[in-house]
Design a protein around this motif. Structure first.
Motif, PDB file in Angstrom:
ATOM      1  N   LEU A 153       0.825  -1.211   0.000  1.00 14.90           N
ATOM      2  CA  LEU A 153       0.000   0.000   0.000  1.00 14.90           C
ATOM      3  C   LEU A 153       0.859   1.261   0.000  1.00 14.90           C
ATOM      4  N   ALA A 154       2.069   1.128   0.521  1.00 13.77           N
ATOM      5  CA  ALA A 154       2.971   2.282   0.555  1.00 13.77           C
ATOM      6  C   ALA A 154       3.808   2.384  -0.714  1.00 13.77           C
ATOM      7  N   GLY A 155       3.603   1.479  -1.657  1.00 14.40           N
ATOM      8  CA  GLY A 155       4.405   1.453  -2.868  1.00 14.40           C
ATOM      9  C   GLY A 155       4.002   2.498  -3.889  1.00 14.40           C
ATOM     10  N   THR A 156       4.787   2.571  -4.961  1.00 14.22           N
ATOM     11  CA  THR A 156       4.542   3.588  -5.991  1.00 14.22           C
ATOM     12  C   THR A 156       3.270   3.314  -6.767  1.00 14.22           C
ATOM     13  N   GLY A 157       2.884   2.035  -6.879  1.00 14.49           N
ATOM     14  CA  GLY A 157       1.678   1.706  -7.640  1.00 14.49           C
ATOM     15  C   GLY A 157       0.438   2.342  -7.037  1.00 14.49           C
ATOM     16  N   THR A 158       0.322   2.266  -5.712  1.00 16.95           N
ATOM     17  CA  THR A 158      -0.821   2.877  -5.044  1.00 16.95           C
ATOM     18  C   THR A 158      -0.798   4.385  -5.209  1.00 16.95           C
ATOM     19  N   ALA A 159       0.401   4.969  -5.109  1.00 20.18           N
ATOM     20  CA  ALA A 159       0.530   6.414  -5.270  1.00 20.18           C
ATOM     21  C   ALA A 159       0.098   6.837  -6.669  1.00 20.18           C
ATOM     22  N   ASP A 160       0.503   6.069  -7.664  1.00 22.88           N
ATOM     23  CA  ASP A 160       0.131   6.387  -9.044  1.00 22.88           C
ATOM     24  C   ASP A 160      -1.381   6.327  -9.237  1.00 22.88           C
ATOM     25  N   MET A 161      -2.030   5.310  -8.666  1.00 24.20           N
ATOM     26  CA  MET A 161      -3.477   5.179  -8.837  1.00 24.20           C
ATOM     27  C   MET A 161      -4.241   6.296  -8.139  1.00 24.20           C
ATOM     28  N   LEU A 185     -10.110   7.483  -5.194  1.00 19.97           N
ATOM     29  CA  LEU A 185     -10.371   7.773  -3.785  1.00 19.97           C
ATOM     30  C   LEU A 185      -9.860   6.649  -2.888  1.00 19.97           C
ATOM     31  N   THR A 186     -10.104   5.405  -3.307  1.00 21.60           N
ATOM     32  CA  THR A 186      -9.654   4.266  -2.512  1.00 21.60           C
ATOM     33  C   THR A 186      -8.132   4.199  -2.456  1.00 21.60           C
ATOM     34  N   ALA A 221      -5.886   4.251   0.792  1.00 21.05           N
ATOM     35  CA  ALA A 221      -5.003   3.114   1.052  1.00 21.05           C
ATOM     36  C   ALA A 221      -3.646   3.558   1.557  1.00 21.05           C
ATOM     37  N   ARG A 222      -3.200   4.720   1.140  1.00 18.30           N
ATOM     38  CA  ARG A 222      -1.891   5.205   1.565  1.00 18.30           C
ATOM     39  C   ARG A 222      -1.854   5.521   3.053  1.00 18.30           C
ATOM     40  N   LYS A 223      -3.026   5.605   3.680  1.00 19.57           N
ATOM     41  CA  LYS A 223      -3.100   5.901   5.116  1.00 19.57           C
ATOM     42  C   LYS A 223      -3.242   4.635   5.952  1.00 19.57           C
ATOM     43  N   VAL A 224      -3.328   3.480   5.287  1.00 20.73           N
ATOM     44  CA  VAL A 224      -3.518   2.211   5.997  1.00 20.73           C
ATOM     45  C   VAL A 224      -2.164   1.519   6.171  1.00 20.73           C
ATOM     46  N   SER A 225      -1.815   1.207   7.422  1.00 19.38           N
ATOM     47  CA  SER A 225      -0.543   0.529   7.672  1.00 19.38           C
ATOM     48  C   SER A 225      -0.653  -0.943   7.306  1.00 19.38           C
ATOM     49  N   ALA A 226       0.498  -1.589   7.116  1.00 14.19           N
ATOM     50  CA  ALA A 226       0.509  -3.016   6.804  1.00 14.19           C
ATOM     51  C   ALA A 226      -0.117  -3.824   7.937  1.00 14.19           C
ATOM     52  N   ALA A 227       0.133  -3.400   9.184  1.00 21.49           N
ATOM     53  CA  ALA A 227      -0.440  -4.103  10.331  1.00 21.49           C
ATOM     54  C   ALA A 227      -1.959  -3.994  10.346  1.00 21.49           C
ATOM     55  N   ASP A 228      -2.469  -2.803  10.055  1.00 21.45           N
ATOM     56  CA  ASP A 228      -3.925  -2.616  10.020  1.00 21.45           C
ATOM     57  C   ASP A 228      -4.553  -3.403   8.872  1.00 21.45           C
ATOM     58  N   GLU A 229      -3.868  -3.436   7.739  1.00 22.93           N
ATOM     59  CA  GLU A 229      -4.371  -4.201   6.604  1.00 22.93           C
ATOM     60  C   GLU A 229      -4.478  -5.682   6.956  1.00 22.93           C
ATOM     61  N   PHE A 230      -3.451  -6.208   7.631  1.00 21.15           N
ATOM     62  CA  PHE A 230      -3.450  -7.619   7.999  1.00 21.15           C
ATOM     63  C   PHE A 230      -4.543  -7.919   9.013  1.00 21.15           C
ATOM     64  N   ARG A 231      -4.607  -7.128  10.083  1.00 21.59           N
ATOM     65  CA  ARG A 231      -5.597  -7.377  11.136  1.00 21.59           C
ATOM     66  C   ARG A 231      -7.022  -7.231  10.601  1.00 21.59           C
ATOM     67  N   GLY A 232      -7.247  -6.187   9.825  1.00 25.02           N
ATOM     68  CA  GLY A 232      -8.585  -5.954   9.299  1.00 25.02           C
ATOM     69  C   GLY A 232      -9.040  -7.058   8.367  1.00 25.02           C
ATOM     70  N   GLN A 254     -12.757  11.697 -12.449  1.00 21.50           N
ATOM     71  CA  GLN A 254     -13.924  11.632 -13.324  1.00 21.50           C
ATOM     72  C   GLN A 254     -14.033  10.257 -13.974  1.00 21.50           C
ATOM     73  N   ASP A 255     -12.887   9.711 -14.375  1.00 22.26           N
ATOM     74  CA  ASP A 255     -12.879   8.396 -15.024  1.00 22.26           C
ATOM     75  C   ASP A 255     -12.890   7.254 -14.016  1.00 22.26           C
ATOM     76  N   TYR A 256     -12.206   7.444 -12.895  1.00 24.31           N
ATOM     77  CA  TYR A 256     -12.074   6.378 -11.900  1.00 24.31           C
ATOM     78  C   TYR A 256     -12.342   6.936 -10.496  1.00 24.31           C
ATOM     79  N   PRO A 257     -13.553   7.366 -10.221  1.00 17.96           N
ATOM     80  CA  PRO A 257     -13.827   8.022  -8.939  1.00 17.96           C
ATOM     81  C   PRO A 257     -13.565   7.131  -7.732  1.00 17.96           C
ATOM     82  N   HIS A 258     -13.999   5.886  -7.802  1.00 15.69           N
ATOM     83  CA  HIS A 258     -13.827   4.998  -6.650  1.00 15.69           C
ATOM     84  C   HIS A 258     -12.378   4.545  -6.501  1.00 15.69           C
TER      85      HIS A 258
END
Length: 203
Positions: A155-163, A176-177, A181-192, A169-173
């Motif tokens: 989630l902290a990688g360049t791919g997420t940043a690029d998206m 935004l997602t 995602a850039r605010k979600v830590s790896a630990a939170d992603e795993f636990r959630g 307008q073309d990809y609203p969801h």
């Protein structure tokens, strides 16, 4: 270079992990590990047949540090989560070696011991037969998917940043997602994610 009197699989695996941690997975060669062990490359072949053998030793070493004892939690879902967390932590301690865990896990004695421990927890939770098979496969699928994402698509990688820079307008969801995602830590992603999976396991 002088050859050590006694070279154990653990010593070879530790040297291989040191190479991977320092130089990345692409740096793992028989020559590099031999140099780490202060021995001639050809001497290492007396202990390990090839790079594939080195990889298998590395994975075994990663699994050896996992505590396989029954987790103390009362609820079986909490015990399952503890086992999954232990394996995640062991693998992520050497992030560049994650592809080796994905590739060689089924041939590792340590992996078999971990799976046995997980099956014991699922059985204690009332899951048997078909339900236990599906539960085990689902939990392993979640864990391997997390490890793969952490290595190739963090989630902290360049791919997420690029998206996150995509046209809203073309990809609203998606835009935004990706920003969220850039605010979600790896630990939170795993636990959630694990909470979602475990909620669905009803014996």
């Amino acid at each position: 270079m002088p050859r050590p009197r006694s070279l154990t699989p653990t010593a070879i695996a530790a040297a291989a992990l040191a190479v991977i941690d320092r130089d990345g997975l692409s740096g793992l060669t028989m020559r590099a590990v031999a140099k780490e062990l202060h021995m001639a490359t050809m001497a290492l072949y007396r202990y390990v047949p090839d790079r594939d053998g080195l990889e298998a030793l590395v994975v075994e070493e990663i699994f050896q540090v996992i505590d396989m004892s029954p987790p103390p939690q009362r609820d079986w879902r909490d015990r399952a989560a503890a086992l999954l967390t232990r394996m995640r932590d062991a693998a992520m301690a050497h992030p560049d070696a994650v592809p080796l865990v994905l590739r060689h896990r089924q041939s590792s004695v340590g992996s078999l011991a971990w799976i046995e421990a997980m099956l014991a927890v699922l059985t204690e939770g009332g899951l048997t037969g078909r339900d236990r098979v599906i539960a085990q496969r689902t939990l392993i699928g979640f864990l391997l998917g997390f490890l793969q994402n952490a290595h190739y698509a963090s989630l902290a990688g360049t791919g997420t940043a690029d998206m996150s820079n995509l046209s809203t307008q073309d990809y609203p969801h998606l835009a935004l997602t990706a920003a969220d995602a850039r605010k979600v830590s790896a630990a939170d992603e795993f636990r959630g994610g694990l909470e979602i999976v475990l909620r669905g396991l009803q014996p």
